[in-house]
Scaffold this motif. Structure first.
Motif, short mmCIF file in Angstrom:
data_model
loop_
_atom_site.label_atom_id
_atom_site.label_comp_id
_atom_site.label_asym_id
_atom_site.label_seq_id
_atom_site.Cartn_x
_atom_site.Cartn_y
_atom_site.Cartn_z
N SER A 69 0.84 -1.20 0.00
CA SER A 69 0.00 0.00 0.00
C SER A 69 0.88 1.24 0.00
O SER A 69 0.37 2.36 0.11
N ARG A 79 -5.98 -3.59 -0.69
CA ARG A 79 -7.41 -3.35 -0.92
C ARG A 79 -7.84 -3.77 -2.32
O ARG A 79 -8.97 -3.56 -2.73
N GLU A 81 -6.39 -2.77 -5.31
CA GLU A 81 -6.16 -1.81 -6.39
C GLU A 81 -4.87 -2.18 -7.11
O GLU A 81 -3.80 -2.21 -6.51
N LEU A 125 -9.71 -2.35 6.93
CA LEU A 125 -9.91 -3.32 5.85
C LEU A 125 -11.21 -4.06 6.10
O LEU A 125 -11.43 -4.57 7.21
N ASN A 168 -15.29 -6.45 1.72
CA ASN A 168 -15.24 -6.10 0.30
C ASN A 168 -13.80 -5.90 -0.16
O ASN A 168 -13.44 -6.28 -1.28
N ASP A 169 -12.96 -5.29 0.71
CA ASP A 169 -11.55 -5.10 0.38
C ASP A 169 -10.86 -6.45 0.22
O ASP A 169 -10.08 -6.66 -0.73
N ARG A 170 -11.13 -7.37 1.12
CA ARG A 170 -10.53 -8.71 1.05
C ARG A 170 -10.94 -9.43 -0.24
O ARG A 170 -10.11 -10.03 -0.92
N SER A 217 -11.99 -8.01 -3.02
CA SER A 217 -11.38 -7.30 -4.14
C SER A 217 -9.92 -7.71 -4.32
O SER A 217 -9.46 -7.96 -5.44
N PHE A 218 -9.19 -7.83 -3.20
CA PHE A 218 -7.79 -8.26 -3.26
C PHE A 218 -7.70 -9.67 -3.83
O PHE A 218 -6.92 -9.93 -4.75
#
Length: 148
Positions: free
Chosen positions: A74, A93, A95, A128, A131-133, A135-136
């Motif tokens: 990050s 996250r 990205e 975190l 949804n972040d997990r 997405s990753f």
């Protein structure tokens, strides 16, 4: 292709996703940190402990990575350096940093840093979440299916 993890600030749940992916896809994952990090016994998972200090782990990752490798971080400046060397960078996250978006991210990071140094409370990133997990994990799976 190898995955390098800026492990000092990497959330445990993200490391666990990476460990499972390493085993599932036979991909080398190397965590780099200035503090000891417990890793599962695996021929695909390695750990490098570096001296404490500003950007020591980041510098070690940049020194060792090759074009086509993936860096999990990050840290926007580290992501920028990785991309400059022909590698890829993915945040915890989910990205995916690219040549097309990294300079804008770096400019925003520098702007926020200047606000903080002038006394403006910019807050921190939210915790975190699920949804972040997801997405990753989804981005990692896409990357590995294209590049492993």
């Amino acid at each position: 292709m190898q995955i390098w993890v800026d492990a000092d600030a990497c959330p445990v749940v993200i490391k666990e996703i990476l460990f499972r992916a390493a085993e599932r896809t036979s991909t080398q994952v190397t965590l780099v940190a200035n503090q000891y990090i417990n890793t599962p016994k695996s021929r695909y998972i390695n750990f490098i402990q570096v001296k404490a200090g500003f950007d020591v782990a980041d510098n070690e990752i940049v020194k060792r990575l090759n074009a086509g490798d993936l860096v999990i971080t990050s840290d926007i400046p580290l992501a920028d350096e990785a991309i400059e060397k022909g590698a890829y960078a993915l945040s915890s996250r989910g990205e995916l940093y690219t040549k097309a978006n990294i300079k804008a991210r770096l400019n925003m990071r520098d702007f926020m840093e200047s606000l903080r140094s002038s006394g403006v409370d910019t807050g921190g990133p939210p915790a975190l979440n699920q949804n972040d997990r997801k997405s990753f994990a989804d981005q990692l799976d896409k990357f590995l299916s294209r590049n492993a």
